[in-house]
Design a protein around this motif. Structure first.
Motif, PDB file in Angstrom:
ATOM      1  N   VAL A 236       0.860  -1.187   0.000  1.00  0.00           N
ATOM      2  CA  VAL A 236       0.000   0.000   0.000  1.00  0.00           C
ATOM      3  C   VAL A 236       0.894   1.234   0.000  1.00  0.00           C
ATOM      4  CG1 VAL A 236      -1.743   1.321   1.245  1.00  0.00           C
ATOM      5  CG2 VAL A 236      -1.850  -1.175   1.241  1.00  0.00           C
ATOM      6  N   PHE A 237       0.723   2.085  -1.012  1.00  0.00           N
ATOM      7  CA  PHE A 237       1.572   3.262  -1.120  1.00  0.00           C
ATOM      8  C   PHE A 237       0.811   4.356  -1.861  1.00  0.00           C
ATOM      9  CE2 PHE A 237       2.256   0.696  -4.842  1.00  0.00           C
ATOM     10  CZ  PHE A 237       2.410   1.586  -5.892  1.00  0.00           C
ATOM     11  N   SER A 238       1.407   5.531  -1.917  1.00  0.00           N
ATOM     12  CA  SER A 238       0.759   6.652  -2.581  1.00  0.00           C
ATOM     13  C   SER A 238       1.494   7.030  -3.855  1.00  0.00           C
ATOM     14  CB  SER A 238       0.679   7.866  -1.643  1.00  0.00           C
ATOM     15  OG  SER A 238       1.975   8.336  -1.336  1.00  0.00           O
ATOM     16  N   ILE A 239       0.728   7.501  -4.828  1.00  0.00           N
ATOM     17  CA  ILE A 239       1.260   8.027  -6.081  1.00  0.00           C
ATOM     18  C   ILE A 239       0.850   9.490  -6.164  1.00  0.00           C
ATOM     19  CG2 ILE A 239       1.143   7.921  -8.604  1.00  0.00           C
ATOM     20  CD1 ILE A 239       0.464   4.965  -8.360  1.00  0.00           C
ATOM     21  N   VAL A 240       1.771  10.352  -6.543  1.00  0.00           N
ATOM     22  CA  VAL A 240       1.485  11.769  -6.718  1.00  0.00           C
ATOM     23  C   VAL A 240       1.586  12.107  -8.203  1.00  0.00           C
ATOM     24  CG1 VAL A 240       2.130  14.129  -6.143  1.00  0.00           C
ATOM     25  CG2 VAL A 240       2.397  12.313  -4.442  1.00  0.00           C
ATOM     26  N   LEU A 241       0.500  12.617  -8.767  1.00  0.00           N
ATOM     27  CA  LEU A 241       0.479  13.034 -10.165  1.00  0.00           C
ATOM     28  C   LEU A 241       0.453  14.556 -10.218  1.00  0.00           C
ATOM     29  CD1 LEU A 241      -2.291  10.601 -11.509  1.00  0.00           C
ATOM     30  CD2 LEU A 241       0.178  10.196 -11.353  1.00  0.00           C
ATOM     31  N   THR A 242       1.320  15.150 -11.015  1.00  0.00           N
ATOM     32  CA  THR A 242       1.342  16.605 -11.163  1.00  0.00           C
ATOM     33  C   THR A 242       1.422  16.962 -12.636  1.00  0.00           C
ATOM     34  OG1 THR A 242       3.761  16.727 -10.980  1.00  0.00           O
ATOM     35  CG2 THR A 242       2.498  16.929  -8.941  1.00  0.00           C
ATOM     36  N   GLU A 243       0.824  18.108 -12.992  1.00  0.00           N
ATOM     37  CA  GLU A 243       0.871  18.612 -14.363  1.00  0.00           C
ATOM     38  C   GLU A 243       0.759  20.127 -14.330  1.00  0.00           C
ATOM     39  OE1 GLU A 243       1.592  19.330 -17.745  1.00  0.00           O
ATOM     40  OE2 GLU A 243       1.384  17.127 -17.550  1.00  0.00           O
ATOM     41  N   THR A 244       1.761  20.806 -14.880  1.00  0.00           N
ATOM     42  CA  THR A 244       1.768  22.273 -14.859  1.00  0.00           C
ATOM     43  C   THR A 244       0.937  22.878 -15.981  1.00  0.00           C
ATOM     44  OG1 THR A 244       3.808  22.296 -16.166  1.00  0.00           O
ATOM     45  CG2 THR A 244       4.038  22.355 -13.758  1.00  0.00           C
ATOM     46  N   ARG A 245       0.679  22.118 -17.040  1.00  0.00           N
ATOM     47  CA  ARG A 245      -0.129  22.624 -18.153  1.00  0.00           C
ATOM     48  C   ARG A 245      -1.612  22.496 -17.830  1.00  0.00           C
ATOM     49  NH1 ARG A 245       2.210  18.632 -22.577  1.00  0.00           N
ATOM     50  NH2 ARG A 245       2.037  17.293 -20.711  1.00  0.00           N
ATOM     51  N   PRO A 246      -2.475  23.371 -18.375  1.00  0.00           N
ATOM     52  CA  PRO A 246      -3.921  23.206 -18.188  1.00  0.00           C
ATOM     53  C   PRO A 246      -4.384  21.861 -18.734  1.00  0.00           C
ATOM     54  CG  PRO A 246      -3.414  25.354 -19.133  1.00  0.00           C
ATOM     55  CD  PRO A 246      -2.146  24.557 -19.173  1.00  0.00           C
ATOM     56  N   LEU A 247      -5.467  21.353 -18.180  1.00  0.00           N
ATOM     57  CA  LEU A 247      -5.968  20.036 -18.566  1.00  0.00           C
ATOM     58  C   LEU A 247      -7.189  20.137 -19.462  1.00  0.00           C
ATOM     59  CD1 LEU A 247      -5.732  18.205 -15.102  1.00  0.00           C
ATOM     60  CD2 LEU A 247      -3.999  18.338 -16.905  1.00  0.00           C
ATOM     61  N   ASP A 248      -7.316  19.173 -20.361  1.00  0.00           N
ATOM     62  CA  ASP A 248      -8.486  19.036 -21.226  1.00  0.00           C
ATOM     63  C   ASP A 248      -9.491  18.153 -20.491  1.00  0.00           C
ATOM     64  OD1 ASP A 248     -10.269  17.726 -23.152  1.00  0.00           O
ATOM     65  OD2 ASP A 248      -9.049  18.690 -24.700  1.00  0.00           O
ATOM     66  N   LEU A 249     -10.689  18.679 -20.214  1.00  0.00           N
ATOM     67  CA  LEU A 249     -11.659  17.957 -19.392  1.00  0.00           C
ATOM     68  C   LEU A 249     -12.080  16.637 -20.030  1.00  0.00           C
ATOM     69  CD1 LEU A 249     -13.257  17.983 -16.785  1.00  0.00           C
ATOM     70  CD2 LEU A 249     -15.075  19.245 -17.954  1.00  0.00           C
ATOM     71  N   ASP A 250     -12.235  16.595 -21.353  1.00  0.00           N
ATOM     72  CA  ASP A 250     -12.622  15.345 -22.018  1.00  0.00           C
ATOM     73  C   ASP A 250     -11.542  14.280 -21.835  1.00  0.00           C
ATOM     74  OD1 ASP A 250     -15.025  16.390 -22.902  1.00  0.00           O
ATOM     75  OD2 ASP A 250     -14.188  17.095 -24.810  1.00  0.00           O
ATOM     76  N   LYS A 251     -10.277  14.705 -21.930  1.00  0.00           N
ATOM     77  CA  LYS A 251      -9.179  13.755 -21.732  1.00  0.00           C
ATOM     78  C   LYS A 251      -9.126  13.270 -20.288  1.00  0.00           C
ATOM     79  CE  LYS A 251      -6.217  15.652 -25.393  1.00  0.00           C
ATOM     80  NZ  LYS A 251      -4.917  16.305 -25.701  1.00  0.00           N
ATOM     81  N   VAL A 252      -9.418  14.175 -19.360  1.00  0.00           N
ATOM     82  CA  VAL A 252      -9.465  13.781 -17.943  1.00  0.00           C
ATOM     83  C   VAL A 252     -10.550  12.739 -17.720  1.00  0.00           C
ATOM     84  CG1 VAL A 252      -9.956  14.569 -15.598  1.00  0.00           C
ATOM     85  CG2 VAL A 252      -8.507  15.960 -17.097  1.00  0.00           C
ATOM     86  N   ASN A 253     -11.712  12.944 -18.315  1.00  0.00           N
ATOM     87  CA  ASN A 253     -12.817  11.990 -18.169  1.00  0.00           C
ATOM     88  C   ASN A 253     -12.439  10.619 -18.731  1.00  0.00           C
ATOM     89  OD1 ASN A 253     -14.624  13.726 -16.880  1.00  0.00           O
ATOM     90  ND2 ASN A 253     -15.404  14.534 -18.806  1.00  0.00           N
ATOM     91  N   ASP A 254     -11.770  10.606 -19.905  1.00  0.00           N
ATOM     92  CA  ASP A 254     -11.337   9.329 -20.490  1.00  0.00           C
ATOM     93  C   ASP A 254     -10.337   8.629 -19.566  1.00  0.00           C
ATOM     94  OD1 ASP A 254     -12.913   9.758 -22.702  1.00  0.00           O
ATOM     95  OD2 ASP A 254     -11.284  10.579 -23.930  1.00  0.00           O
ATOM     96  N   PHE A 255      -9.416   9.418 -19.005  1.00  0.00           N
ATOM     97  CA  PHE A 255      -8.419   8.877 -18.079  1.00  0.00           C
ATOM     98  C   PHE A 255      -9.098   8.249 -16.866  1.00  0.00           C
ATOM     99  CE2 PHE A 255      -5.778  10.358 -14.288  1.00  0.00           C
ATOM    100  CZ  PHE A 255      -5.022   9.195 -14.223  1.00  0.00           C
ATOM    101  N   ILE A 256     -10.063   8.967 -16.288  1.00  0.00           N
ATOM    102  CA  ILE A 256     -10.755   8.456 -15.093  1.00  0.00           C
ATOM    103  C   ILE A 256     -11.528   7.185 -15.416  1.00  0.00           C
ATOM    104  CG2 ILE A 256     -12.579   8.954 -13.419  1.00  0.00           C
ATOM    105  CD1 ILE A 256     -11.708  11.908 -13.567  1.00  0.00           C
ATOM    106  N   ASN A 257     -12.213   7.173 -16.563  1.00  0.00           N
ATOM    107  CA  ASN A 257     -12.990   5.979 -16.928  1.00  0.00           C
ATOM    108  C   ASN A 257     -12.092   4.762 -17.087  1.00  0.00           C
ATOM    109  OD1 ASN A 257     -15.437   7.343 -16.948  1.00  0.00           O
ATOM    110  ND2 ASN A 257     -15.288   7.897 -19.109  1.00  0.00           N
TER     111      ASN A 257
END
Length: 336
Positions: A236-257
């Motif tokens: 059991v461990f943690s992952i940290v995701l970071t992104e300095t560029r703005p995100l595309d909401l449709d791409k975020v939704n695909d990633f989450i799905n």
């Protein structure tokens, strides 16, 4: 004959497995008109803190601990924080802290035993602070799974003085009755209340003087021993995701799905604050296993760092996959 009141500062310890609703309960406490001045200590499992950014602005003293789990690797940090709070309340005129109560929110993987031990075994701390109650928040939707697959959830229930069975609206009544019976079998001592969105009458969790040391010693006769430590499972461990560029909401939704289809069982808890294209508001993303929510938060402040951050806590996760997919969510350079 009048009973002499304990002059020590009361401490409420909020525990519960990942995603149970601890931060929601903390925000409820901070927003309520109860007349208390509260100093809050928030502990997170991961190098980057998200909870502290999701706590409502209340004017209270908020202290964040995100360099390890409060019940093991950073117990000495908790001792130092408590001593510093004492100094600033009674001795330091330059940076005074006005509080009459402490609330500690532990990480979802914490064993409450060593946390309680800190307040009992350190003479300076025990002379000025007393534990009022250990409040354990239980996620009614996922509790059966967590109780079956990990010892932390059992320890949190066993050490509770008050159990908030939360998210009861997500579970059928028959399943609630079965779960309540299981919780009482683990801990028949604690008062058990049903809640939704962690909403509870604060008179039932603050100033209740419910802490029972004898009960804690029955749960774990060794928990007051100095060298009795708690260890997490290595997988059991943690992952940290970071992104300095703005995100595309449709791409975020695909990633989450794709994420939830492939990794939801082993994803215990996730929280994030996202900088999404075409909105000036922070997008807050959080969930437990398959259940998640996305909502807009406050507007970004002028000059504020808009780096998107997600902290994921889970078991046997493919960190490279998560980082690659999250990077793909960024807005393409030409359309930024």
């Amino acid at each position: 004959m009048e009973v002499e009141q304990d002059p020590r500062i009361p401490v409420t310890i909020i525990t519960g497995f990942l995603g149970a609703g601890k931060t929601t309960l903390l925000n409820h406490i901070l927003k309520a008109d109860h007349g208390y001045k509260i100093a809050v200590i928030v502990n997170e499992f991961g190098e980057v803190g998200i909870d502290n950014e999701l706590i409502v602005e209340s004017g209270e003293e908020i202290i964040e601990m995100n360099n390890g789990c409060i019940c093991c690797t950073v117990r000495s940090d908790l001792v130092d924080i408590m001593k510093n709070l004492l100094h600033r309340k009674f001795a330091d005129i330059s940076t005074p802290v006005h509080y009459d109560r402490i609330v500690v929110e532990t990480t979802g993987l914490a064993d409450p035993g060593p946390v309680v031990q800190t307040f009992l075994a350190e003479p300076l701390i025990s002379n000025f602070f007393k534990i009022d109650a250990v409040i354990t928040v239980v996620d009614a939707k996922h509790a059966e799974y967590h109780l079956d697959h990990g010892h932390e959830a059992k320890e949190q229930v066993a050490f509770a003085d008050v159990i908030l069975l939360n998210k009861t609206d997500l579970v059928a009544n028959d399943n609630l009755v079965q779960l309540e019976s299981r919780l009482k079998a683990i801990n028949s001592h604690a008062q058990l209340m049903h809640t939704r969105q962690s909403l509870v009458d604060l008179n039932q969790i603050l100033g209740v003087n419910a802490f029972d040391l004898d009960h804690k010693l029955k749960v774990d006769p060794r928990f007051l021993e100095e060298h009795h430590h708690h260890h997490h499972e290595d997988d059991v461990f943690s992952i940290v995701l970071t992104e300095t560029r703005p995100l595309d909401l449709d791409k975020v939704n695909d990633f989450i799905n794709d994420w939830l289809v492939e990794h939801s069982t082993d994803t215990y808890r996730y929280k994030g604050i996202l900088n999404v294209q075409k909105t000036n508001k922070r997008v807050v993303f959080q969930g437990v296993h398959m259940i998640f929510g996305v909502d807009t938060d406050r507007e970004w402040n002028v000059g504020e760092d808009r780096t998107s951050r997600i902290v994921i806590i889970g078991k046997d996760l493919d960190e490279a996959w998560f980082k690659a997919r999250f990077s793909e969510c960024a807005v393409a350079e030409a359309s930024a």
